[in-house]
Design a protein around this motif. Structure first.
Motif, short mmCIF file in Angstrom:
data_model
loop_
_atom_site.label_atom_id
_atom_site.label_comp_id
_atom_site.label_asym_id
_atom_site.label_seq_id
_atom_site.Cartn_x
_atom_site.Cartn_y
_atom_site.Cartn_z
N GLY A 76 -1.28 1.02 -5.10
CA GLY A 76 -0.50 1.80 -3.85
C GLY A 76 0.38 0.65 -3.37
N GLU B 87 3.87 0.67 -3.55
CA GLU B 87 4.89 1.49 -3.96
C GLU B 87 5.10 2.12 -3.05
OE1 GLU B 87 7.60 0.82 -5.81
OE2 GLU B 87 6.82 -1.23 -6.21
N ASP B 88 4.32 2.80 -2.13
CA ASP B 88 3.79 3.96 -1.30
C ASP B 88 3.98 3.66 0.15
OD1 ASP B 88 3.57 5.14 -4.34
OD2 ASP B 88 1.00 5.02 -3.27
#
Ligand SMILES: C[S@@+](CC[C@H](N)C(=O)[O-])C[C@H]1O[C@@H](n2cnc3c(N)ncnc32)[C@H](O)[C@@H]1O
Length: 88
Positions: A10, A12-13
């Motif tokens: 997660g 990258e989010d």
């Protein structure tokens, strides 16, 4: 640190803005601004700390919180208005 974040599930989010936290303008508004583990102490002048508070205020949503985690020195051995007692 950003690479370590990106490597996590997660990661990258999560948006990242790199710059001086006293003055850098991230995109958007936020519900929480959090300075972890004595980070505020890296701003060593009143002017820099005031700039930081102004910057955070400009990026907090209504009702948002500015959370500052900072250690408080022990007062053992001292009295109000007096410096701490020497340890030797
Ligand atoms: C106490 S560390 C933060 C802890 C780290 N984020 C963690 O999770 O372990 C403070 C960090 O703020 C950085 N720093 C100091 N002054 C800064 C500034 N004006 N703008 C942005 N970062 C700064 C330091 O290089 C250091 O990496």
């Amino acid at each position: 640190m950003v690479a370590a974040l990106r490597a996590k599930p997660g990661g990258e989010d999560i948006g990242v803005t790199i710059g001086d936290f006293a003055t850098t303008k991230p995109d958007g508004m936020f519900s929480v601004a959090y300075l972890v583990f004595n980070t505020i102490m890296n701003l060593t002048t009143q002017a820099a700390q005031v700039a930081c508070f102004r910057n955070v205020a400009a990026h907090l949503e209504p009702g948002g919180c500015f959370l500052i985690e900072v250690g408080v020195p022990s007062c053992s051995g001292s009295r109000p208005g007096r410096p701490s007692a020497p340890t030797t």
